[in-house]
Design an enzyme around this catalytic site. Structure first.
Site, PDB file in Angstrom:
ATOM      1  N   GLY A  11     -10.527  -1.163  -9.879  1.00 36.72           N
ATOM      2  CA  GLY A  11      -9.516  -2.248  -9.506  1.00 36.72           C
ATOM      3  C   GLY A  11      -8.253  -2.095  -9.152  1.00 36.72           C
ATOM      4  N   VAL A  57       9.734  -5.759  -6.413  1.00 33.02           N
ATOM      5  CA  VAL A  57       9.817  -4.265  -5.811  1.00 33.02           C
ATOM      6  C   VAL A  57       9.114  -3.435  -6.779  1.00 33.02           C
ATOM      7  CG1 VAL A  57      11.256  -2.166  -5.422  1.00 33.02           C
ATOM      8  CG2 VAL A  57      12.298  -4.547  -4.718  1.00 33.02           C
ATOM      9  N   LYS A  93       9.199  -3.098   0.091  1.00 32.53           N
ATOM     10  CA  LYS A  93       9.851  -2.836  -0.962  1.00 32.53           C
ATOM     11  C   LYS A  93      11.101  -1.854  -0.658  1.00 32.53           C
ATOM     12  CE  LYS A  93       6.066  -3.245  -4.044  1.00 32.53           C
ATOM     13  NZ  LYS A  93       5.058  -2.354  -4.780  1.00 32.53           N
ATOM     14  N   ASP A 132       3.249  -2.302   2.179  1.00 29.42           N
ATOM     15  CA  ASP A 132       3.614  -2.743   0.784  1.00 29.42           C
ATOM     16  C   ASP A 132       4.930  -2.079   0.367  1.00 29.42           C
ATOM     17  OD1 ASP A 132       3.247  -4.275  -2.031  1.00 29.42           O
ATOM     18  OD2 ASP A 132       3.504  -2.133  -2.429  1.00 29.42           O
ATOM     19  N   GLY A 168       0.393  -5.522 -11.621  1.00 30.47           N
ATOM     20  CA  GLY A 168      -0.425  -6.055 -12.508  1.00 30.47           C
ATOM     21  C   GLY A 168       0.259  -7.585 -13.113  1.00 30.47           C
TER      22      GLY A 168
END
Length: 438
Positions: free
Chosen positions: A194, A139, A212, A208, A313
């Site tokens: 990025g 999440v 969640k 996305d 990340g």
């Protein structure tokens, strides 16, 4: 690689996927194995890593024989204690997780899409196998929100959860706010740094965040909510003018996941939605900058809680994966398993039309007498009460900026259609929900 009490049986772990997150998980298992063993009370033995290609260069000091392209054989070997799945997507992840459970392994996963689409099937398989499925990393990266909802707030009644759960969109909207850039320029900057993928669709269109939101709503309200139940709007239509209007109102624009319990004549129900919204600068979520995430929980007894941190990340997500691994490994040592599926409330999931909020509506009109009265009549027709209205003239044109009191989403949508049909209205240029203003 690992040391622990000599009498403890090593716990065998397999890793599915060795991309950004998987590589970091493998690196931490290697580097911190001794410390993890002390926390668990038994050593962790990484016995296999499933990858797509064996020849790919990886910055990992691991034996080549650990790597395999046969993920199905790896999860079916029968002696695994935990399988960590970080390959993402629906298939083959679903098939591999189900096989892992069937062959006696507990599962740690970061797969939000799969949990949001078919979590009920996975939880049922885990319950049948008397094994765990842990998914803190699914999440909000390193932010601990799953376990607080499952355990810390298990004795409380959660009323509402608002979340900034996608770092890419938050970076883009923050850049639009701080620099005055349009959406395209802010997206280009996010891709250059990025934060955004070459194909940013899953992020900027809200897919996305919707996955969640489905997971959060399921846990918060003990009801099975799938991604198909979540109303979804992305940020591609947010303009620099919207951001400026928000600022003039003392707000900022954020992509919010909003999950809430709603009282209806038939009893309590659940609403889950993802969309851009203007949120008051006084609200804690308004200060979440850059690619960071935050989840704001409102509960009956605990009151207001906020969880904040990096939401994506390799390292942050791997941190959540390792936390789940330690928890699941401890359960395996004690031959117990966690709470599993907690969808006992089984509340109805409402269509977004039943959700209530406030709205900011920008309307381009002819600058002539009677326009405001006609527009106000349209709002009154569907019982949408106007809180404030501002008119700005531009020669023969004008713009009305209306902020409403709380109203049903369906009523506002119907109002907008009536307003659009008025002969003095040139365009309804923006409709945005408003959160956190008095």
């Amino acid at each position: 690689m690992n040391t622990a009490p000599s009498t403890a049986r090593p716990l065998k772990v397999a890793l599915l996927g060795c991309g950004v997150v998987g590589s970091e998980v493998a690196r931490l298992l290697t580097r911190d194995g001794d410390e993890l063993a002390r926390r668990i009370g038994a050593p962790i033995e990484l016995v296999g890593i499933a990858v797509r290609r064996l020849g790919r260069a990886r910055d990992l000091d691991l034996p080549a024989e650990l790597f395999t392209t046969d993920a199905h054989a790896l999860v079916a070997r029968g002696d695994l204690d935990v399988v960590v799945e970080v390959i993402g997507g629906i298939e083959p992840a679903r098939e591999l997780i189900l096989a892992a459970l069937e062959h006696g392994a507990s599962v740690v996963t970061a797969n939000k899409a799969l949990l949001a689409e078919d979590g009920a099937r996975l939880f049922e398989a885990a319950e049948k196998a008397e094994r765990d499925i842990a998914f803190e990393a699914a999440v909000a990266g390193a932010i601990p929100i799953i376990r607080p909802l499952q355990e810390s707030l298990a004795g409380d009644a959660v009323q509402r959860v608002l979340g900034i759960v996608n770092g890419t969109t938050n970076f883009i909207l923050d850049a639009m706010t701080t620099t005055g850039a349009g959406f395209s320029d802010a997206l280009d900057e996010a891709q250059r740094l990025g934060y955004a993928e070459a194909d940013p669709t899953a992020d900027v269109e809200g897919f996305d965040a919707a996955a969640k939101a489905a997971i959060i709503a399921s846990l918060a309200f003990h009801t099975r909510v799938t991604i198909g139940d979540v109303h979804r709007e992305g940020i591609t239509d947010v303009t620099a003018a919207d951001v400026r209007s928000a600022d003039e109102m003392g707000c900022v624009v954020k992509l919010l996941a909003i999950c809430e319990k709603i009282s209806t004549p038939d009893g309590d129900a659940v609403s889950a939605r993802v969309h851009p919204a203007m949120i008051a600068k006084s609200h804690p979520l308004a200060s979440v900058r850059g690619a960071f995430n935050a989840v704001f929980v409102e509960s009956e007894s605990a009151g207001q809680l906020m969880f904040y941190g990096p939401g994506a990340g390799g390292a942050p997500t791997a941190s959540a994966v390792l936390g789940d691994l330690v928890s699941v490994a401890r359960n395996r040592r004690q031959d117990v398993h966690g709470p599993g599926d907690t969808a006992h409330a089984d509340l109805d999931v409402l269509d977004v039309g039943r959700a209530r909020t406030r709205y900011h509506v920008s309307i381009d009109v002819d600058d002539r007498a009677g326009v405001l009265a006609s527009v106000a009549d349209a709002f009154a027709q569907y019982d949408v009460s106007i809180k404030t209205v501002r008119q700005e003239g531009h020669g023969s044109d004008a713009q009305l900026v209306i902020v409403t009191h709380e109203a049903d989403d369906a009523a506002l949508a119907a109002t907008v259609e009536v307003v659009r049909a008025l002969d003095m209205v040139r365009d309804v240029s923006s409709v945005m929900r408003v959160e956190g203003l008095n």
